[in-house]
Scaffold this active site. Structure first.
Site: not given
Ligand code: SAH
Length: 348
Positions: A335, A216-218, A113, A162, A89, A116
């Site tokens: 995503c 992606s720190l989170h 994650c 990723e 997608e 996700c």
């Molecule tokens: N694998 C890479 C690329 C994904 S980028 C990464 O981890 O950065 C997409 C971004 O959206 C990342 O920051 C991911 O953590 C975040 N993301 C994924 N699912 C999400 C969701 N359900 N709600 C909010 N952010 C999300």
């Protein structure tokens, strides 16, 4: 599956054309056609005999638009079908200055994650460089764009997968998409997002393709980050920050942290304060995102008001930060959500 011709750089195409017994100038015609998003069979400048040789070995259309979902906010979400039937997608966001396309780098993802949807079924396979590029060529062509007058002006590697877990293909893609004479999107207009694969972040800094690096720190705490991102068990936040600083030293590019706000996990005032302590004074920006709730995952987002409060605390602490507008939420904006929904529908 046959080979993917869009994996090739122009120089490699020249060599291929020679190998196939065609005259050298044919490479230019072929390359121009491909960069315009054409199928091999639709490139009128090359002979039928040459096309047949190519089609015996290469996929005619590696990435096909299967469905487009339009959001009420103008965002479009794409389901693409690959030559082997796999589905990926992408998202297209339109702005005054142009269009930003979000592309996938893998079918599925193995990072798993907690929030996700991309990792729900694990990693199916890596995309080739040409499959990543073809997502852009196809959408650019759909809007009448050409390499000279691009409809897609910016690219983010933030779809499924990723990118640094598919390192070689991703770097080959980055080289090909930025190459002069091709679709030639500047590295400044490309952002690569990673969950923080530290050794690969160092490698990327050496490639001479200064794309914007997003991590992606989170979470500001290793322990809490491990709860939502299994990859955090492999690399600490301190190691990630060092790799980001190295990226800045090598490329001069400010780095960005993605931070998805999840209720009860990472969105309290104490988290904001810890983030300030961690990032103050660094050449970085924090992008807050309100969680897009994924029905298979048991996590909730926070209200817009609470998100603005969190943003306020970061700004008060001196950080550069924004709250990303929630886009395309009505069309499975996050995503992997669209693909997951599609796969589930097919199961029924
Ligand atoms: N694998 C890479 C690329 C994904 S980028 C990464 O981890 O950065 C997409 C971004 O959206 C990342 O920051 C991911 O953590 C975040 N993301 C994924 N699912 C999400 C969701 N359900 N709600 C909010 N952010 C999300």
């Amino acid at each position: 599956m046959k080979e993917i011709l869009q994996d090739y750089s122009f120089t490699e195409l020249q060599a291929l054309v020679g190998e196939l017994g065609e005259q050298k100038y044919r490479a230019g015609q072929l390359y121009r056609g491909l960069m315009r998003g054409k199928r091999i069979s639709d490139i009128t400048e090359i002979s039928k005999a040459f096309k047949e040789k190519l089609l015996a070995r290469f996929e005619d259309e590696p990435v096909r638009i299967r469905e487009v979902f339009a959001s009420s906010d103008g965002t479009e979400k794409y389901l693409f079908e690959l030559a082997d039937g796999n589905i990926i997608e992408g998202v297209l966001m339109s702005y005054k200055y142009g269009r930003t396309q979000c592309v996938s780098t893998q079918v599925g993802c193995r990072m798993n994650c907690a929030f996700c949807a991309s990792g729900l079924n694990g990693l199916i396979r890596n995309l080739t460089a040409g499959e990543i590029l073809s997502q852009i060529l196809t959408v650019n062509a759909k809007f009448g764009g050409t390499p000279e007058k691009r409809a897609v002006t910016n690219v983010v590697l933030m779809g499924s997968g990723e990118p640094l877990d598919n390192y070689e293909n991703t770097v080959r893609f980055l080289k090909n998409v930025t190459a002069e004479g091709g679709i030639c999107i500047s590295a400044r207009n490309i952002s690569l997002s990673t969950c923080g694969l530290v050794p690969k972040m160092y490698e990327l800094a050496q490639e001479g393709i200064p794309v914007n690096l997003t991590v992606s720190l989170h979470s500001p705490s290793d322990e809490e980050r491990q709860r939502i991102m299994p990859v955090a068990k492999a690399y600490t936040i301190a190691e990630i920050l060092k790799a980001c600083e190295n990226y800045f030293d090598k490329t001069g590019r400010r780095y960005i942290f993605e931070y998805s706000l999840i209720a009860g996990e990472n969105s309290d005032a104490k988290h904001a304060q810890m983030l300030v302590g961690l990032l103050r004074g660094k050449p970085c920006h924090v992008n807050l995102i309100r969680l897009n709730e994924v029905k298979e995952k048991n996590l909730s987002g926070i209200s817009e008001k609470e998100a603005y409060r969190f943003l306020g605390l970061l700004e008060k602490g001196g950080l550069s930060a924004t709250l990303r507008r929630q886009i395309g939420a009505d069309i499975g904006g996050a995503c992997g959500q669209l693909r997951a929904g599609y796969l589930e529908e097919k199961k029924d």
